[in-house]
Design a protein around this motif. Structure first.
Motif, PDB file in Angstrom:
ATOM      1  N   GLN A 255      -4.737  11.872 -22.009  1.00 26.61           N
ATOM      2  CA  GLN A 255      -4.524  10.428 -22.162  1.00 26.61           C
ATOM      3  C   GLN A 255      -3.867   9.798 -20.928  1.00 26.61           C
ATOM      4  N   MET A 256      -4.056  10.413 -19.791  1.00 18.96           N
ATOM      5  CA  MET A 256      -3.537   9.883 -18.533  1.00 18.96           C
ATOM      6  C   MET A 256      -4.706   9.661 -17.573  1.00 18.96           C
ATOM      7  N   THR A 257      -4.516   8.763 -16.605  1.00 18.06           N
ATOM      8  CA  THR A 257      -5.506   8.577 -15.552  1.00 18.06           C
ATOM      9  C   THR A 257      -5.403   9.751 -14.586  1.00 18.06           C
ATOM     10  N   GLU A 258      -6.546  10.391 -14.295  1.00 21.33           N
ATOM     11  CA  GLU A 258      -6.536  11.572 -13.440  1.00 21.33           C
ATOM     12  C   GLU A 258      -7.383  11.356 -12.189  1.00 21.33           C
ATOM     13  N   PHE A 259      -6.774  11.652 -11.038  1.00 21.97           N
ATOM     14  CA  PHE A 259      -7.484  11.800  -9.785  1.00 21.97           C
ATOM     15  C   PHE A 259      -7.395  13.277  -9.421  1.00 21.97           C
ATOM     16  N   ALA A 260      -8.527  13.901  -9.131  1.00 23.69           N
ATOM     17  CA  ALA A 260      -8.518  15.333  -8.814  1.00 23.69           C
ATOM     18  C   ALA A 260      -9.214  15.571  -7.479  1.00 23.69           C
ATOM     19  N   LEU A 261      -8.552  16.351  -6.630  1.00 21.38           N
ATOM     20  CA  LEU A 261      -9.146  16.787  -5.376  1.00 21.38           C
ATOM     21  C   LEU A 261      -9.774  18.149  -5.622  1.00 21.38           C
ATOM     22  N   VAL A 262     -11.080  18.243  -5.461  1.00 15.13           N
ATOM     23  CA  VAL A 262     -11.825  19.478  -5.734  1.00 15.13           C
ATOM     24  C   VAL A 262     -12.302  20.057  -4.402  1.00 15.13           C
ATOM     25  N   LEU A 263     -11.896  21.295  -4.118  1.00 16.30           N
ATOM     26  CA  LEU A 263     -12.216  21.936  -2.846  1.00 16.30           C
ATOM     27  C   LEU A 263     -12.890  23.284  -3.090  1.00 16.30           C
ATOM     28  N   PRO A 264     -13.896  23.623  -2.293  1.00 19.13           N
ATOM     29  CA  PRO A 264     -14.531  24.930  -2.429  1.00 19.13           C
ATOM     30  C   PRO A 264     -13.590  26.025  -1.946  1.00 19.13           C
ATOM     31  N   LEU A 265     -13.550  27.148  -2.640  1.00 16.18           N
ATOM     32  CA  LEU A 265     -12.716  28.268  -2.207  1.00 16.18           C
ATOM     33  C   LEU A 265     -13.232  28.812  -0.886  1.00 16.18           C
TER      34      LEU A 265
ATOM     35  N   GLY B 111      -0.595   4.956 -15.343  1.00 12.43           N
ATOM     36  CA  GLY B 111      -0.895   3.612 -14.863  1.00 12.43           C
ATOM     37  C   GLY B 111      -2.116   3.015 -15.540  1.00 12.43           C
ATOM     38  N   ARG B 112      -2.524   1.844 -15.069  1.00  8.04           N
ATOM     39  CA  ARG B 112      -3.654   1.120 -15.652  1.00  8.04           C
ATOM     40  C   ARG B 112      -4.908   2.007 -15.667  1.00  8.04           C
ATOM     41  N   PRO B 113      -5.608   2.115 -16.798  1.00  5.83           N
ATOM     42  CA  PRO B 113      -6.836   2.916 -16.861  1.00  5.83           C
ATOM     43  C   PRO B 113      -7.913   2.364 -15.927  1.00  5.83           C
ATOM     44  N   ILE B 114      -8.839   3.236 -15.552  1.00  2.63           N
ATOM     45  CA  ILE B 114      -9.919   2.856 -14.649  1.00  2.63           C
ATOM     46  C   ILE B 114     -11.244   2.991 -15.389  1.00  2.63           C
ATOM     47  N   SER B 115     -12.056   1.960 -15.366  1.00  8.24           N
ATOM     48  CA  SER B 115     -13.339   2.003 -16.052  1.00  8.24           C
ATOM     49  C   SER B 115     -14.311   2.923 -15.323  1.00  8.24           C
ATOM     50  N   LYS B 116     -15.315   3.413 -16.057  1.00  5.07           N
ATOM     51  CA  LYS B 116     -16.327   4.278 -15.442  1.00  5.07           C
ATOM     52  C   LYS B 116     -17.088   3.521 -14.362  1.00  5.07           C
ATOM     53  N   GLU B 117     -17.301   2.244 -14.579  1.00  4.09           N
ATOM     54  CA  GLU B 117     -18.017   1.434 -13.590  1.00  4.09           C
ATOM     55  C   GLU B 117     -17.231   1.358 -12.283  1.00  4.09           C
ATOM     56  N   SER B 118     -15.906   1.146 -12.389  1.00  2.94           N
ATOM     57  CA  SER B 118     -15.071   1.053 -11.192  1.00  2.94           C
ATOM     58  C   SER B 118     -14.964   2.409 -10.500  1.00  2.94           C
ATOM     59  N   ALA B 119     -14.867   3.470 -11.290  1.00  5.50           N
ATOM     60  CA  ALA B 119     -14.685   4.814 -10.729  1.00  5.50           C
ATOM     61  C   ALA B 119     -15.858   5.219  -9.848  1.00  5.50           C
ATOM     62  N   ALA B 120     -17.059   4.718 -10.165  1.00  3.28           N
ATOM     63  CA  ALA B 120     -18.257   5.126  -9.444  1.00  3.28           C
ATOM     64  C   ALA B 120     -18.217   4.736  -7.969  1.00  3.28           C
ATOM     65  N   THR B 121     -17.550   3.614  -7.653  1.00  5.22           N
ATOM     66  CA  THR B 121     -17.537   3.135  -6.262  1.00  5.22           C
ATOM     67  C   THR B 121     -16.132   2.930  -5.712  1.00  5.22           C
TER      68      THR B 121
ATOM     69  N   ILE C 183      -3.956  15.233 -10.344  1.00  8.68           N
ATOM     70  CA  ILE C 183      -2.816  14.314 -10.266  1.00  8.68           C
ATOM     71  C   ILE C 183      -3.019  13.238 -11.334  1.00  8.68           C
ATOM     72  N   CYS C 184      -2.120  13.207 -12.325  1.00 11.45           N
ATOM     73  CA  CYS C 184      -2.270  12.306 -13.475  1.00 11.45           C
ATOM     74  C   CYS C 184      -1.095  11.333 -13.557  1.00 11.45           C
ATOM     75  N   ASP C 185      -1.375  10.123 -14.027  1.00 13.57           N
ATOM     76  CA  ASP C 185      -0.315   9.138 -14.211  1.00 13.57           C
ATOM     77  C   ASP C 185      -0.623   8.250 -15.410  1.00 13.57           C
TER      78      ASP C 185
ATOM     79  N   GLY D 234     -11.027  10.358 -13.673  1.00 11.00           N
ATOM     80  CA  GLY D 234     -11.276  10.407 -15.104  1.00 11.00           C
ATOM     81  C   GLY D 234      -9.982  10.306 -15.880  1.00 11.00           C
ATOM     82  N   THR D 235      -9.939  10.927 -17.041  1.00 12.00           N
ATOM     83  CA  THR D 235      -8.735  10.951 -17.864  1.00 12.00           C
ATOM     84  C   THR D 235      -8.430  12.393 -18.263  1.00 12.00           C
ATOM     85  N   ARG D 236      -7.156  12.675 -18.469  1.00 13.53           N
ATOM     86  CA  ARG D 236      -6.720  13.994 -18.908  1.00 13.53           C
ATOM     87  C   ARG D 236      -5.415  13.828 -19.667  1.00 13.53           C
TER      88      ARG D 236
END
Length: 240
Positions: free
Chosen positions: A226-236, A171-181, A167-169, A222-224
């Protein structure tokens, strides 16, 4: 305050039960309000466009309150270790249905949700309720933080025996430091105090993260393109 591990576990069970009672009492009147607003939205004639607009906005607000109550419920369930029933879902169908259900929120915010075709498909055995909450909260967060007239891009793919809902948008980018927590209870409660912080509002991301963990999955930030990306990763074929 709890003094031993047993006391702490018992206190958490009591807290979870109280939270669920609170959610139950909250959802009943909101559900009635939403149903009545739906009726009014249908019953009003075309001559009442302003009233229809007010009713439609109120209906969306009631539905958002229901989602808030569901997030509280998920948090209570996960923090007490409770699970829910499993079912098999098809990744492509699940994503299309979830996106369609949230189109009205995107339209209200002046944002488009765009599916990147073709969507990858794969079977998942999981707790549907948790998958729904995690995906929906990420989509709603992207809608909330997208600029007016912007787009939220949703795609799916499969890699390394995992299904990914991206899911990409813009919006305001997120720093690596913020993403960690970012997805923790502490980060969400503290971030609201910081001016200009993009993800310091509400409990949606925390609830999404708890739901992802219940599915033996994870949320990545992360980014994808040039967009901010949130990804839900699920095991098959996940069986939590």
């Amino acid at each position: 305050m709890p003094e031993t591990n047993d006391d702490l576990a018992n206190w958490r069970r009591i807290q979870s039960k109280l939270n669920k009672l609170f959610v139950h009492d909250l959802k009943n009147p909101i559900s009635a309000l939403s149903a009545n607003l739906s009726f009014l939205d249908t019953a009003l004639g075309r001559e009442s466009e302003e009233v229809r607009g007010a009713v439609s906005d109120s209906k969306l607000a009631a539905e958002m309150l229901l989602k808030f109550a569901e997030n509280l419920n998920i948090i209570a369930m996960r923090e007490s270790g409770e699970s829910c029933s499993q079912s098999e879902i098809q990744l492509e169908t699940f994503v299309r249905v979830t996106v369609e259900r949230n189109q009205k929120f995107a339209e209200s915010a002046g944002v488009r949700i765009e599916l990147e075709e073709p969507l990858a498909n794969a079977p998942l055995v999981c707790q549907y309720r948790y998958a729904e909450v995690a995906t929906e909260n990420l989509i709603l967060s992207a809608i909330r933080h997208s600029p007016h007239g912007g787009a939220v891009d949703v795609s799916t793919f499969v890699e390394n025996d995992e299904a990914v809902i991206s899911i990409c948008d813009h919006g305001r980018p997120i720093s690596k430091e913020s993403a960690a927590t970012l997805l923790t209870r502490e980060a969400q409660s503290e971030a609201i105090k910081q001016s200009g912080n993009r993800y310091g509002r509400g409990i949606g991301l925390y609830a999404a993260n708890l739901a992802a963990e219940a599915l033996n999955g994870r949320i990545t930030i992360g980014t994808r393109n040039q967009m901010t990306e949130f990804a839900l990763v699920l095991p098959l074929q996940a069986r939590p």
